[in-house]
Design an enzyme around this catalytic site. Structure first.
Site, PDB file in Angstrom:
ATOM      1  N   HIS A 282      70.994  14.193  51.604  1.00 43.31           N
ATOM      2  CA  HIS A 282      71.953  15.209  51.200  1.00 43.31           C
ATOM      3  C   HIS A 282      72.359  16.064  52.386  1.00 43.31           C
ATOM      4  O   HIS A 282      71.575  16.306  53.292  1.00 43.31           O
ATOM      5  CB  HIS A 282      71.369  16.108  50.087  1.00 43.31           C
ATOM      6  CG  HIS A 282      71.321  15.418  48.754  1.00 43.31           C
ATOM      7  ND1 HIS A 282      70.573  14.288  48.543  1.00 43.31           N
ATOM      8  CD2 HIS A 282      71.934  15.693  47.579  1.00 43.31           C
ATOM      9  CE1 HIS A 282      70.719  13.891  47.287  1.00 43.31           C
ATOM     10  NE2 HIS A 282      71.548  14.735  46.674  1.00 43.31           N
TER      11      HIS A 282
ATOM     12  N   CYS B 104       0.835  -1.202   0.000  1.00 47.71           N
ATOM     13  CA  CYS B 104       0.000   0.000   0.000  1.00 47.71           C
ATOM     14  C   CYS B 104       0.874   1.258   0.000  1.00 47.71           C
ATOM     15  O   CYS B 104       2.072   1.220   0.344  1.00 47.71           O
ATOM     16  CB  CYS B 104      -0.942   0.003   1.199  1.00 47.71           C
ATOM     17  SG  CYS B 104      -0.111   0.165   2.801  1.00 47.71           S
TER      18      CYS B 104
ATOM     19  N   HIS C  49      50.906  20.144  -2.549  1.00 50.23           N
ATOM     20  CA  HIS C  49      52.217  20.080  -1.887  1.00 50.23           C
ATOM     21  C   HIS C  49      53.347  19.777  -2.844  1.00 50.23           C
ATOM     22  O   HIS C  49      54.426  19.384  -2.415  1.00 50.23           O
ATOM     23  CB  HIS C  49      52.189  19.026  -0.780  1.00 50.23           C
ATOM     24  CG  HIS C  49      51.671  17.685  -1.232  1.00 50.23           C
ATOM     25  ND1 HIS C  49      52.398  16.834  -2.021  1.00 50.23           N
ATOM     26  CD2 HIS C  49      50.471  17.083  -1.022  1.00 50.23           C
ATOM     27  CE1 HIS C  49      51.688  15.748  -2.257  1.00 50.23           C
ATOM     28  NE2 HIS C  49      50.502  15.865  -1.676  1.00 50.23           N
TER      29      HIS C  49
ATOM     30  N   CYS D 170      12.977  -4.324  -3.529  1.00 48.62           N
ATOM     31  CA  CYS D 170      11.590  -4.594  -3.139  1.00 48.62           C
ATOM     32  C   CYS D 170      11.514  -4.933  -1.649  1.00 48.62           C
ATOM     33  O   CYS D 170      12.385  -5.627  -1.114  1.00 48.62           O
ATOM     34  CB  CYS D 170      11.055  -5.762  -3.976  1.00 48.62           C
ATOM     35  SG  CYS D 170       9.426  -6.354  -3.467  1.00 48.62           S
TER      36      CYS D 170
ATOM     37  N   CYS E 256      57.950  17.139  44.811  1.00 44.07           N
ATOM     38  CA  CYS E 256      56.893  16.675  43.915  1.00 44.07           C
ATOM     39  C   CYS E 256      55.545  17.221  44.375  1.00 44.07           C
ATOM     40  O   CYS E 256      55.344  17.558  45.548  1.00 44.07           O
ATOM     41  CB  CYS E 256      56.866  15.143  43.897  1.00 44.07           C
ATOM     42  SG  CYS E 256      55.751  14.450  42.642  1.00 44.07           S
TER      43      CYS E 256
ATOM     44  N   CYS F 108      67.486  26.263  42.319  1.00 41.33           N
ATOM     45  CA  CYS F 108      68.156  25.283  43.176  1.00 41.33           C
ATOM     46  C   CYS F 108      67.795  23.854  42.789  1.00 41.33           C
ATOM     47  O   CYS F 108      66.873  23.619  42.028  1.00 41.33           O
ATOM     48  CB  CYS F 108      67.818  25.533  44.631  1.00 41.33           C
ATOM     49  SG  CYS F 108      66.150  25.043  45.095  1.00 41.33           S
TER      50      CYS F 108
ATOM     51  N   CYS G  94      40.899  24.610  -7.650  1.00 39.94           N
ATOM     52  CA  CYS G  94      39.440  24.716  -7.747  1.00 39.94           C
ATOM     53  C   CYS G  94      39.042  26.169  -8.003  1.00 39.94           C
ATOM     54  O   CYS G  94      39.816  27.098  -7.762  1.00 39.94           O
ATOM     55  CB  CYS G  94      38.790  24.198  -6.468  1.00 39.94           C
ATOM     56  SG  CYS G  94      36.979  24.194  -6.508  1.00 39.94           S
TER      57      CYS G  94
ATOM     58  N   CYS H 112      59.791  11.839  38.823  1.00 39.91           N
ATOM     59  CA  CYS H 112      59.914  11.791  40.283  1.00 39.91           C
ATOM     60  C   CYS H 112      60.365  10.384  40.690  1.00 39.91           C
ATOM     61  O   CYS H 112      59.787   9.393  40.229  1.00 39.91           O
ATOM     62  CB  CYS H 112      58.577  12.127  40.913  1.00 39.91           C
ATOM     63  SG  CYS H 112      58.491  11.779  42.696  1.00 39.91           S
TER      64      CYS H 112
END
Length: 591
Positions: A334, A161, A265, A184, A315, A310, A250, A297
């Protein structure tokens, strides 16, 4: 589309960026000097100027198509197939769509085995189901009975239909271009549904979408055509392969490579461009920077950049580990025994023992690699921005300044074309120069002779371009701001036209050498005599800007005109009048 019938020259005069470096035509080079004489009006005659422009325009191997052109070609192909095969235009359209709009493929397949083609495409000779004179039919989707007038069928005869057809087609079109291969609705049937069914049952909006998909498929499914990749551009391009030059201009003024659809390029190959673009956008350079300028770290391994003087590092939270920048040891270890709180002899001792050699070597290599990449990228990006500015200046020149200058100098616009040509040359040369830096980045470090020769040619070309750009940008301004005609304008014309030609020669040499893979470099690091014999490159053995310090044997062709009215400068190849003792461009004495 047939290769012999689909290509034709069109829109030559509308294209903004001609390919200046199409090495196949020696006569195409701009030679401003051979026609010079003391009478400037003779040289700038409109007819001569037109012939000169035509003579330097390379043969175009592509065609720009507007939407109307695409529709016309599509209709012509459909008509041709329908006429030759004696089928309807709808069936011809379905066949062409199946064979990617290749008329020759349709003809070959059809005449070789028509039944097989019909079955593959879904074009049936006769209906599968006959309905005689039935007044009502049952829809195969909603299974309701409908009057014959409210039932539609494809060539197979399966009844559905109008409402179900409309829903089926609308859903397919909403899913995209796949609706062009619509079959179909019956799952067991392969009959094709053509545009005639779409026009009968679909809404106006769906009809427009379908027509748009059909039009676009003519370009997208054809190997010889592509859409211009510029944003918002609706032009298409058909291309005739075989010339070796893939640059396309273009009508929207965008230039791109047909092969990879990236920005044009030439003379750099598509592989190098792909690697360079990927490198610019990838995270690899970020990692190189992190490796070269930070240390991990010792506790959490996060990279840390040292931003104060220094060596005491802390951290960031939540780690908060304190350590020494030099030896990466805990700061609590140290003290006086390590050389003081803000000195670390432990690092120096360990370094002498080779403990940090590998890490330092990797960091140094990363730093050198980053600096090298930065060198080439900055110059690549700088020439890109200069080209964009030059394009804007060119547009302003064409739309505003040429008319203004014509009024001030009392000269017709046709005699001011040398200014537009200079700016077109600048735009093109900036593009070429930009990509030579990508080429230089991937040039192997161990090929010293090639690298020296490349940098020599690049330096000569860049130096010539800078002189041309400065002349066009700075020395034109006084004439634009003048109140009336200037006697010096003809001298400016001669200088700008000469610089345009000289710069073009430099870039022709550079492009030709790169396209040949710098094959003209011999084993001793010298350029063979054929490197630039056909064009006027500078014979100096030292490139400008500190580059090209190797010695190169470059043979020079004579630059004297036929009437010997000019002499060619050995430094910049500019053609000076015979009476001049010093070059008007570079002030080099005549030899």
């Amino acid at each position: 589309m047939d290769s012999e019938e689909d290509m034709h020259d069109a829109n030559d005069l509308e294209s903004l960026d001609d390919d200046y470096y199409s090495g196949g035509t020696e006569d195409a080079a701009m030679n401003y000097y051979s026609d010079y004489d003391d009478d400037a009006d003779d040289y700038f005659d409109e007819a001569d100027d037109s012939e000169r422009l035509e003579s330097r325009r390379p043969e175009q191997n592509f065609t720009i198509l507007k939407e109307s052109d695409i529709q016309q070609r599509q209709e012509e192909d459909i008509t041709r197939v329908a006429t030759v095969l004696s089928i309807s235009r709808v069936d011809a359209s379905i066949l062409l769509r199946h064979y990617n709009w290749s008329v020759s493929k349709v003809h070959d397949a059809w005449f070789a085995e028509e039944d097989r083609v019909r079955k593959a495409v879904g074009l049936l000779d006769k209906p599968i189901i006959e309905h005689a004179d039935a007044r009502e039919l049952t829809c195969g989707i909603c299974f309701e009975n409908h009057p014959r007038a409210k039932i539609e069928m494809a060539s197979c005869g399966h009844p559905f239909c109008l409402s179900c057809w409309e829903g089926y087609i609308s859903t397919s079109i909403s899913d995209g271009p796949g609706c062009l291969m619509l079959r179909c609705p019956d799952p067991a049937c392969g009959a094709a549904v053509g545009q005639d069914m779409i026009n009968r049952v679909a809404s106006d909006e769906d009809k427009q979408k379908y027509s748009r998909y059909l039009l676009r498929s003519y370009i997208e499914d054809n190997k010889k055509s592509k859409w211009c990749p510029a944003p918002g551009c609706e032009y298409a391009v058909t291309f005739d392969a075989g010339s070796g030059n893939y640059d396309v201009s273009c009508l929207c003024s965008y230039c791109f490579c047909w092969n990879c659809t990236e920005e044009a390029h030439r003379p750099v190959d598509c592989g190098t461009v792909s690697k360079w673009i990927l490198k610019n956008s990838a995270e690899s350079e970020n990692m190189n920077w992190i490796l070269a300028n930070s240390k991990p770290c010792p506790k959490c391994k996060r990279p840390i950049e040292k931003n104060q003087g220094c060596m005491h590092m802390t951290c960031t939270p939540p780690c908060k580990f304190e350590f020494c920048w030099l030896c990466l040891g805990a700061w609590s270890d140290h003290g006086e025994r390590t050389g003081g709180f803000y000195a670390c002899n432990r690092y120096e001792a360990a370094k002498q023992e080779g403990v940090y050699d590998d890490a330092e070597r990797r960091r140094e290599m990363a730093k050198n690699s980053l600096e090298r990449y930065t060198h080439y990228y900055e110059r690549w990006a700088s020439n890109q921005s200069s080209r964009q500015k030059a394009l804007a200046d060119l547009h302003q020149m064409q739309t505003i300044h040429i008319e203004k200058l014509s009024d001030i100098q009392c000269q017709p616009e046709s005699q001011l074309k040398f200014i537009t040509e200079a700016w077109l040359q600048i735009v093109e040369c900036r593009r070429v120069l930009k990509w030579t830096y990508a080429y230089g980045f991937y040039l192997p470090e161990h090929e010293h002779a090639k690298k020296q020769f490349f940098e020599y040619l690049q330096g000569e070309a860049e130096s010539g371009l800078e002189r041309l750009h400065q002349c066009a940008e700075k020395e034109l301004q006084p004439f634009l701001n003048a109140d009336g005609p200037s006697k010096e304008f003809n001298d400016f014309r001669t200088k700008l036209a000469g610089l345009t030609s000289v710069t073009k020669n430099y870039f022709e040499n550079l492009v030709r050498a790169l396209e040949n893979g710098l094959a003209d470099v011999d084993t001793n690091g010298a350029a063979s005599s054929k490197a630039t014999s056909s064009k006027g490159a500078s014979p100096s053995s030292k490139g400008r800007g500190g580059r090209g310090k190797g010695n190169f044997r470059i043979s020079m062709s004579s630059r004297m005109t036929d009437d010997n009215s000019h002499w060619s400068c050995d430094q910049c190849t500019y053609a000076n009048v015979r009476s001049a003792t010093v070059c008007q461009i570079c002030n080099q004495p005549r030899r």
